[in-house]
Scaffold this active site. Structure first.
Site, PDB file in Angstrom:
ATOM      1  N   ASP A 452       0.806  -1.215   0.000  1.00  0.00           N
ATOM      2  CA  ASP A 452       0.000   0.000   0.000  1.00  0.00           C
ATOM      3  C   ASP A 452       0.840   1.267   0.000  1.00  0.00           C
ATOM      4  O   ASP A 452       0.313   2.352  -0.249  1.00  0.00           O
ATOM      5  CB  ASP A 452      -0.910   0.021   1.234  1.00  0.00           C
ATOM      6  N   GLU A 521      -5.654  -4.674  -6.398  1.00  0.00           N
ATOM      7  CA  GLU A 521      -6.553  -5.386  -5.493  1.00  0.00           C
ATOM      8  C   GLU A 521      -7.913  -4.687  -5.500  1.00  0.00           C
ATOM      9  O   GLU A 521      -8.062  -3.598  -4.960  1.00  0.00           O
ATOM     10  CB  GLU A 521      -5.980  -5.480  -4.078  1.00  0.00           C
TER      11      GLU A 521
END
Length: 858
Positions: A452, A521
């Protein structure tokens, strides 16, 4: 010297070592050069019970008979589960209620005994193929060989020369595993994927091995392949390995072997205790047998074998399989990451992989899950900080599934500001160990050094040094999110969500997670299994709450508040399909909702893969499987059963596929293969729910290679509410190649993008699919033919109305238990009056299972 070496090579005979005296009931380790023994299992106990020190615990004949016997790779929780310490931890809230986390606030001991007969001139090593979670002490025969200052983190691998500590007869290894904390240690965690393992995965989770060599050890044997692009007529193989002199004297060694049946030979002189990288002269292979992802071709594997010889004879050997292939990536004109395999553009259609919650080694289950992935048509699995063990990589090599490993988000792995010098060391050693383990696997597509977030300059350089030092052959990517790092630059990826329910037309928007660029994702969240699965894991009250009280938090949803309830999913289901009347009604509507949402995600990315303006280069569905039984983020459920989520995705991922576009009403023909397919016919028919034909169009087409194109459109119908569209693809002989059924509405779902969050986009108006609940009952007949590899079931609609979403299921007997896992050629199929379809099922276990038929209106 060379003559003596070659004479020793020819004269060598391996000597078996007999069991040492007093070595009853313990395995015998033959200390023969080139031989490796994997510790077959351990005795395990809490240090709160086993209070002795390491010197005593690692002594021969220490009394550990009352300890838990656990497998070779076993976290503490995995060991307790296999010893039936707890009731079923998958059921209801048992995981929360039955396990006391205080048990894991203290270290745990692992212990193993073996018998050996040390031989002068041979060197024996204790090898950890992965770290000890979170850190550990290593003891052999009463002596600590490494402490927690050295053995730290989940992934570094270690090797210690224990030759001087070995005794003739009984020997003992002891490992003291320390408590783990994913925000303090570089370990393995599950974040919002599931409840955390109560022990935070502490323990010995990968193999521990005892290896014997002569004066010289061989390690990290690898083959680097370079292809002649774009012709693919030849390949250059470069073979490398590390040679280490284990002695205090200079040693000359002959390194021989073969790579893809091409002979290898090299003479090396090593200084005392010196390690040297040996590079053989390059090998040219003409017309090579290339390794391809499954959608592109076959997966031939080649062998690498190396043997080191000294004047004492055979010293060590190394072997591996490898594939000849080329993987590259670049940023396209829009800044999106585009992958290429053997020079061909590779559209990633993948899913996020979840390891077992307790990190158990389960080869049969692993194989079943990868067969599910291949059966679905997925071509890539993303491994976020859970790189599994060698079995996954070997299966992926054989099945043609690409792997995209990397480090995980949100824990110590990305809390860079708090890193110590030890953390930098452990992170670098972890990356080096994983790179060396992956280097020969053709299935590896790249490595994400961040998830992330973006690594700092120092972290990035540590990772790059480790990867390049291991000759990692695939692209190195800075992050799974849209981040930029000092050396690697832009990631070319996006991580804008959604992670929760959104309607099918979301994916056709050029916004956030919609089909443009590379989404690392994304998914539509809740994935409701069928009743058999629910009954395995939920209490009757929890099942009832799914439809009666969707605002109530469910333990089998995520602990994170936004994912803890079915509120959003249930509201959309009610608005779009009608309020559930009972559990059965809720489940049949949930399967339709999961089917259409997952199909749309993959179809949108498939359609726009070759878009000339803003191509959709890749998508990772979040997630493909579960670490523990959940009601969200999976394409198959924890028991390996497949429901609407699975078959919606499977439909979209067919290699030659006809599909509908929710944005412009176009009909698209997609071909993910490398060969064009001519002589096809696409037909699109729209039906009112009463069976009346609203429109009917067809076109003769060629499916161009590795692309998709619009070939028809479906006119907007002159009806109100719900209608159906059937798409058929036929070959030149009139055989059906693909069929695809859509339930659509004359009113669209309307998304409120300005109010989007990181996890979903609100919907202000919904499609009207409520007409489906008024379909008359349909009658579907079946005929079953049993075969050696499974069975065929022919379904026929014998009624005068459409039979919607017809499901075939295998049971041991009428009304009996489900047969799992099963691979179906198709399922949840829709048939018009008089139509029939043949489904093939492959399964294991049951000899002649019963086929049960159900459906939305069957």
């Amino acid at each position: 010297m060379i003559g003596r070496l070659l004479t020793a090579v020819l004269a060598l005979s391996l000597l078996a070592v007999p069991p040492a005296a007093g070595a009853d009931h313990v395995p015998v380790v033959p200390l023969v050069p080139g031989k490796v023994m994997t510790v077959p299992g351990w005795r395990m106990q809490s240090s709160a019970v086993a209070t002795q020190g390491g010197a005593e615990v690692s002594g021969a004949r220490f009394g550990d008979r009352s300890w838990y016997a656990v497998p070779a790779r076993s976290t503490v929780m995995a060991g307790l589960v296999v010893n039936r310490k707890y009731p079923d931890l998958n059921y209801s809230t048992t995981l929360r209620d039955a396990v006391n986390p205080v048990d894991f606030a203290v270290p745990w001991w692992y212990r193993h005994e073996f018998a050996a007969a040390p031989v002068p001139g041979r060197h024996t090593f204790l090898r950890l193929t992965g770290g000890v979670i979170a850190r550990g002490e290593l003891w052999v025969n009463g002596t600590m060989i490494a402490g927690t200052d050295r053995v730290a983190g989940a992934y570094p691998r270690y090797e210690f020369d224990v030759t001087a500590l070995l005794k003739h007869g009984r020997n003992a290894i002891a490992i003291k595993a320390m408590p783990a904390d994913p925000f303090r240690d570089l370990t393995v965690s599950f974040l919002d994927w599931s409840p955390p393992a109560p022990d935070n995965n502490m323990g010995v989770w990968r193999d521990v091995r005892v290896a014997t060599t002569g004066p010289v050890s061989v390690s990290d044997a690898r083959v680097l392949t370079a292809l002649d692009l774009p012709g693919l007529r030849s390949a250059t193989l470069t073979v490398k390995a590390e040679l280490r002199n284990n002695t205090e004297h200079p040693v000359t060694t002959v390194l021989t072997g073969s790579a893809s049946n091409r002979p290898l030979y090299h003479i090396v002189s090593l200084a005392p205790r010196h390690t040297q990288t040996v590079t053989f002269p390059a090998i040219t292979v003409h017309e090579p047998k290339l390794w391809w992802p499954a959608q592109f071709g076959d997966q031939p594997l080649h062998r690498l074998d190396l043997t080191a010889w000294t004047s004492h004879g055979l010293s060590d050997r190394a072997e591996s399989s490898f594939g000849i292939r080329d993987v590259r990536s670049e940023l396209n004109s829009t800044g999106a990451r585009q992958f290429y395999v053997n020079g061909k553009p590779f559209g990633v259609r993948g899913g996020g992989w979840a390891s077992d919650l307790y990190l158990r080694a389960q080869p049969d289950r692993l194989a079943a899950e990868l067969r599910h992935a291949r059966d679905l048509g997925l071509n890539t699995l993303r491994l976020e900080g859970k790189q599994e063990d060698h079995e996954l990589f070997e299966l992926a090599d054989r099945l043609g599934i690409m792997l995209l490993p990397g480090w995980e988000c949100c824990t110590k792995w990305e809390k860079y500001s708090g890193w110590t010098d030890e953390d930098y060391r452990v992170a670098g050693e972890s990356t080096s160990a994983e790179a060396k383990r992956m280097v020969n696997h053709p299935s590896v597509l790249g490595f994400l050094i961040g998830s992330d977030n973006a690594a700092t300059a120092r972290v990035e350089q540590a990772y790059l040094d480790a990867l390049r030092g291991a000759d990692f052959p695939a692209p190195i990517i800075p992050s799974a999110a849209a981040k930029t790092t000092p050396v690697l630059g832009k990631s070319g990826m996006k991580m804008d969500g959604p992670y929760w329910w959104i309607p099918p037309n979301y994916w056709y928007q050029d916004k956030l997670g919609g089909a443009a660029g590379f989404a690392s994702e994304v998914g539509s969240g809740p994935a409701i299994p069928e009743l058999d699965t629910l009954s395995r894991y939920l209490s009757p009250q929890e099942i009832d709450d799914l439809w009666r009280d969707p605002d109530k938090p469910q333990y089998h949803l995520a602990k994170k508040e936004v994912f803890a309830k079915l509120t959003v999913f249930s509201a959309a289901l009610t608005q779009r399909y009608g309020a559930p009347k009972d559990l059965r009604d809720f489940l049949r509507k949930a399967q339709l909702a999961n089917y259409e949402a997952n199909r749309a995600q993959f179809e949108a990315y498939g359609r726009d893969f070759a878009d000339p303006v803003n191509p959709a280069t890749g998508v990772i569905y979040w997630m493909v499987n579960n670490a523990w039984p959940t009601l969200y983020w999976h394409l198959w459920s924890y028991d390996l059963a497949s429901a609407g989520s699975f078959f919606g995705a499977k439909k979209a991922l067919r290699p030659l596929h006809v599909q509908y576009s929710y944005d412009d009403r176009s009909v698209v023909l997609a071909n993910t293969g490398l060969a064009a397919v001519p002589g096809l016919t696409v037909r699109a028919t729209a039906f009112a729910l009463d069976g009346r034909v609203i429109s009917d169009k067809s076109a003769a087409v060629t499916a161009d290679a590795n692309t998709a194109r619009r070939v028809l459109d479906v006119p907007k119908p002159d009806v109100s509410g719900t209608y159906l569209v059937r798409l058929l693809l036929q070959d030149a002989a009139g055989r059906e190649v693909d069929r695809n059924i859509y339930w659509l509405s004359t009113s669209d779902d309307v998304l409120d993008f300005p109010k989007s969050t990181w996890w979903y986009t609100p919907t202000t108006a919904h499609a009207d699919l409520t007409g489906l609940q008024n379909l008359p009952p349909a009658q579907v007949s079946k005929s079953v033919t049993y075969q050696r590899d499974g069975l065929d079931v022919v379904l026929r609609n014998d009624s005068s109305t459409v039979a919607l979403s017809v499901r075939a299921d295998l049971r041991t007997a009428p009304g009996g238990a489900q047969v799992l896992p099963v691979s179906w050629s198709d399922n949840y199929v829709t048939l018009w009056p008089g139509e029939s379809v043949t489904l093939h099922a492959s399964y294991q276990g049951a000899r002649r299972p019963h086929v049960e038929i159900s459906g939305f209106n069957v």
